[in-house]
Design a protein around this motif. Structure first.
Motif: not given
Length: 226
Positions: A27-46
């Protein structure tokens, strides 16, 4: 799985990668990875939640009975996610507005409860912390890679608004490809699944070639013939 720190890191980053091997947190993999910054932010929070939850679970593993450990673990994870959610809202508000609901949904990320059950409840604090770090970095790397590919193909940018996450000093990461407007499909969900599929295929090919080279080096035949 090896319990050496190197083995734990290898498992989290490659062999048991949350996205590319276990196919969890889609779910987050598909939803937030519209940019590298969003993916990085979600990954660091997780990653932060994974590390701290593994440490806490390992610390209390001899105290909490097996009958109630799952509810206790869920409460711990939910508390940590709430703290991360509030911290991002306070100090990274622009990124928080983009990630929004998906920060709270870290609570139901199967990888976090899965690592608590599969590793932290059976191992010491330091090993559990390393496992959380490895799994988190593997997840962060996967989301960032998918996000960068989708962002590049879909918007013609790289690390757009990175300064919102990393601070003004990292504004140099923000790249705009001149004269390229992007392909909308890559920003939409079908583009996300397409990128994920190609990356999974690439990982399988790499693993097959590594195995073939290992067999060739040891002289092990591909198959035993009768």
């Amino acid at each position: 799985m090896s319990n050496s720190f190197a083995g734990i890191m290898k498992e989290g980053l490659w062999n048991q990668n949350v996205v590319f091997a276990q196919l969890l947190a889609m779910c987050p993999t598909m939803a937030v990875t519209t940019s590298g910054t969003n993916g990085l932010g979600m990954g660091l929070a997780t990653t932060a939640v994974l590390i701290v939850s593994n440490i806490l679970v390992s610390t209390i593993r001899h105290t909490v009975s097996s009958q109630v450990r799952i509810p206790v673990f869920v409460v711990l994870i939910a508390t940590l996610v709430t703290l991360v959610d509030m911290a991002m809202n306070a100090w990274l508000h622009d990124l928080y507005k983009v990630l929004g609901l998906f920060i709270a949904l870290i609570v139901v990320n199967c990888a976090i409860l899965g690592r608590a059950e599969a590793f932290a409840v059976k191992n010491g604090v330091l090993a559990s912390a390393v496992d959380g770090l490895a799994m988190g970095l593997g997840f962060t790397g996967a989301l960032t890679m998918i996000g960068l590919i989708r962002e590049f193909l879909g918007s013609g940018t790289l690390f757009a608004q990175a300064s919102n996450l990393l601070g003004p000093a990292f504004a140099f990461l923000e790249v705009k490809i001149p004269g390229y407007g992007g392909a909308l499909l890559m920003i939409l969900p079908p583009g996300g699944f397409a990128v994920l599929g190609f990356l999974l295929a690439g990982k399988r090919v790499m693993e097959s070639r590594i195995e073939e080279r290992a067999r060739a080096a040891t002289g092990t035949p591909d198959a035993i013939t009768a």
